[in-house]
Design a protein around this motif. Sequence first.
Motif, PDB file in Angstrom:
ATOM      1  N   GLU A 152       0.861  -1.337  -0.024  1.00 27.09           N
ATOM      2  CA  GLU A 152      -0.160  -0.065  -0.003  1.00 27.09           C
ATOM      3  C   GLU A 152       0.714   1.103  -0.017  1.00 27.09           C
ATOM      4  N   GLN A 153       2.051   1.213  -0.397  1.00 30.16           N
ATOM      5  CA  GLN A 153       2.919   2.526  -0.757  1.00 30.16           C
ATOM      6  C   GLN A 153       2.517   2.826  -2.036  1.00 30.16           C
ATOM      7  N   GLU A 154       2.458   4.091  -1.876  1.00 29.12           N
ATOM      8  CA  GLU A 154       2.066   5.116  -3.416  1.00 29.12           C
ATOM      9  C   GLU A 154       3.115   4.862  -4.334  1.00 29.12           C
ATOM     10  N   ALA A 155       2.919   5.064  -5.443  1.00 32.60           N
ATOM     11  CA  ALA A 155       4.033   4.933  -6.564  1.00 32.60           C
ATOM     12  C   ALA A 155       4.400   6.433  -6.640  1.00 32.60           C
ATOM     13  N   PRO A 156       5.771   6.837  -6.924  1.00 31.51           N
ATOM     14  CA  PRO A 156       6.157   8.028  -7.292  1.00 31.51           C
ATOM     15  C   PRO A 156       5.550   8.775  -8.491  1.00 31.51           C
ATOM     16  N   ASP A 157       5.447  10.074  -8.359  1.00 31.47           N
ATOM     17  CA  ASP A 157       4.767  10.827  -9.525  1.00 31.47           C
ATOM     18  C   ASP A 157       5.799  10.719 -10.903  1.00 31.47           C
ATOM     19  N   SER A 158       6.864  10.665 -10.667  1.00 32.51           N
ATOM     20  CA  SER A 158       7.881  10.687 -11.820  1.00 32.51           C
ATOM     21  C   SER A 158       9.035   9.538 -11.567  1.00 32.51           C
ATOM     22  N   ASP A 159       9.702   9.301 -12.776  1.00 32.45           N
ATOM     23  CA  ASP A 159      10.618   8.229 -12.616  1.00 32.45           C
ATOM     24  C   ASP A 159      12.026   8.884 -11.836  1.00 32.45           C
ATOM     25  N   PRO A 160      12.861   8.087 -11.640  1.00 29.43           N
ATOM     26  CA  PRO A 160      14.191   8.425 -10.992  1.00 29.43           C
ATOM     27  C   PRO A 160      15.041   9.440 -11.778  1.00 29.43           C
ATOM     28  N   GLU A 161      15.040   9.236 -13.118  1.00 30.03           N
ATOM     29  CA  GLU A 161      15.912  10.108 -13.833  1.00 30.03           C
ATOM     30  C   GLU A 161      15.201  11.582 -13.858  1.00 30.03           C
ATOM     31  N   ALA A 162      13.973  11.787 -13.739  1.00 33.17           N
ATOM     32  CA  ALA A 162      13.492  13.095 -13.489  1.00 33.17           C
ATOM     33  C   ALA A 162      13.419  13.688 -12.316  1.00 33.17           C
ATOM     34  N   ASP A 163      13.474  12.901 -11.467  1.00 35.89           N
ATOM     35  CA  ASP A 163      13.853  13.368  -9.941  1.00 35.89           C
ATOM     36  C   ASP A 163      14.951  13.878  -9.968  1.00 35.89           C
ATOM     37  N   GLY A 164      16.138  13.157 -10.476  1.00 40.00           N
ATOM     38  CA  GLY A 164      17.322  13.587 -10.375  1.00 40.00           C
ATOM     39  C   GLY A 164      17.715  14.926 -11.080  1.00 40.00           C
ATOM     40  N   ASP A 165      16.936  15.165 -12.206  1.00 42.34           N
ATOM     41  CA  ASP A 165      17.114  16.284 -13.036  1.00 42.34           C
ATOM     42  C   ASP A 165      16.276  17.432 -12.238  1.00 42.34           C
ATOM     43  N   ALA A 166      15.498  17.214 -11.549  1.00 38.16           N
ATOM     44  CA  ALA A 166      14.733  18.432 -10.490  1.00 38.16           C
ATOM     45  C   ALA A 166      15.665  18.673  -9.370  1.00 38.16           C
ATOM     46  N   LEU A 167      16.354  17.606  -8.870  1.00 38.62           N
ATOM     47  CA  LEU A 167      17.189  17.783  -7.640  1.00 38.62           C
ATOM     48  C   LEU A 167      18.453  18.828  -8.181  1.00 38.62           C
ATOM     49  N   GLU A 168      18.915  18.536  -9.457  1.00 40.09           N
ATOM     50  CA  GLU A 168      20.094  19.382  -9.886  1.00 40.09           C
ATOM     51  C   GLU A 168      19.685  20.812 -10.278  1.00 40.09           C
ATOM     52  N   ASP A 169      18.288  20.917 -10.710  1.00 42.21           N
ATOM     53  CA  ASP A 169      17.673  22.254 -10.844  1.00 42.21           C
ATOM     54  C   ASP A 169      17.538  23.134  -9.489  1.00 42.21           C
ATOM     55  N   GLU A 170      17.046  22.114  -8.483  1.00 40.34           N
ATOM     56  CA  GLU A 170      16.838  22.705  -7.122  1.00 40.34           C
ATOM     57  C   GLU A 170      18.124  23.323  -6.782  1.00 40.34           C
ATOM     58  N   TYR A 171      19.389  22.609  -6.907  1.00 42.79           N
ATOM     59  CA  TYR A 171      20.591  22.722  -6.595  1.00 42.79           C
ATOM     60  C   TYR A 171      21.227  24.085  -7.084  1.00 42.79           C
ATOM     61  N   GLU A 172      21.176  24.020  -8.370  1.00 40.05           N
ATOM     62  CA  GLU A 172      21.449  25.026  -9.027  1.00 40.05           C
ATOM     63  C   GLU A 172      21.004  26.289  -8.733  1.00 40.05           C
ATOM     64  N   ASN A 173      19.440  26.610  -8.265  1.00 41.55           N
ATOM     65  CA  ASN A 173      18.610  27.437  -8.032  1.00 41.55           C
ATOM     66  C   ASN A 173      19.109  27.872  -6.763  1.00 41.55           C
ATOM     67  N   GLY A 174      19.587  26.939  -5.733  1.00 44.20           N
ATOM     68  CA  GLY A 174      20.047  27.165  -4.449  1.00 44.20           C
ATOM     69  C   GLY A 174      21.306  28.090  -4.492  1.00 44.20           C
ATOM     70  N   GLU A 175      22.253  27.512  -5.487  1.00 42.33           N
ATOM     71  CA  GLU A 175      23.392  28.363  -5.482  1.00 42.33           C
ATOM     72  C   GLU A 175      23.210  30.036  -5.927  1.00 42.33           C
ATOM     73  N   GLY A 176      22.040  30.100  -6.821  1.00 43.16           N
ATOM     74  CA  GLY A 176      21.926  31.389  -7.380  1.00 43.16           C
ATOM     75  C   GLY A 176      21.237  31.983  -6.241  1.00 43.16           C
TER      76      GLY A 176
END
Length: 262
Positions: A152-176
């Motif tokens: 009964e654990q819900e599936a993620p909304d996106s695949d791991p590769e997309a999540d990795g890209d999102a994390l990279e974007d957040e990291y870049e935004n954090g640096e900004g």
Amino acid sequence: MEMEKRLTLELRNKKPGEVKELVLDNCRSEDGKVVGLSSDFENLEFLSMININLLSVSNLPKLNKLRKLELSDNRISGGLEVLAEKTPNLTHLNLSGNKIKDINTLEPLKKLPNLHSLDLFNCEVTMLINYRESVFALLPQLTYLDGFDADEQEAPDSDPEADGDALEDEYENGEGEEEDDDEEEDDLDEEVIDDEEDEDDDLEGEEEEDGVDDEEEDEEEDGEEDEEDEAEDDHPCGQKRKRSLEDEGEEDPEDEEDDEDD
């Protein structure tokens, strides 16, 4: 709009072999079958045919690279063995809103070794007792059924590769953001320095004014002393002093000057 016309519009002058994603939702299929698709779509990875009045997938061409197939809101009731033959590498299959009633109808999906997500929302089969346990037992390769795993654990909304890209974007935004914070701190430091310089200028101005005031006060005091000396000469006390000198026989310097003149 008929399925073939919709397919022509979606191609947009591309060759079938150049297409990786194809969406044919809400068009009309002839006789409830897949029309217009061929094995020329050899690189197709995502195919969506939602609500096209589909009765069967028997006319589906061989699509070896197809990973995700959307078939929800149609009238499919069986014939899923075609999927195992034509789409052997399928990983996601959505059959929500179709006419699937029995667990045994899903048995051909056992031949899809990479299938790990299956959706059967709004199908009559979901009303059966122990439906989830039965499907997971029938299809052991499944990870998610109707969006949840066996625990009964819900599936993620996106695949791991997309999540990795999102994390990279957040990291870049954090640096900004950190850079922006540094710029703001520099601006604040400059403002503080400017304020301190303004305060120093004000203090110097006040000291100069104080110096001018002190000089004026000294001049006024000197003037007052001169006036006091003149006043003493005209004062009766000064005249009294003059008479006392005459009584003692001392001549006033002014009188001596008169005798000499005589």
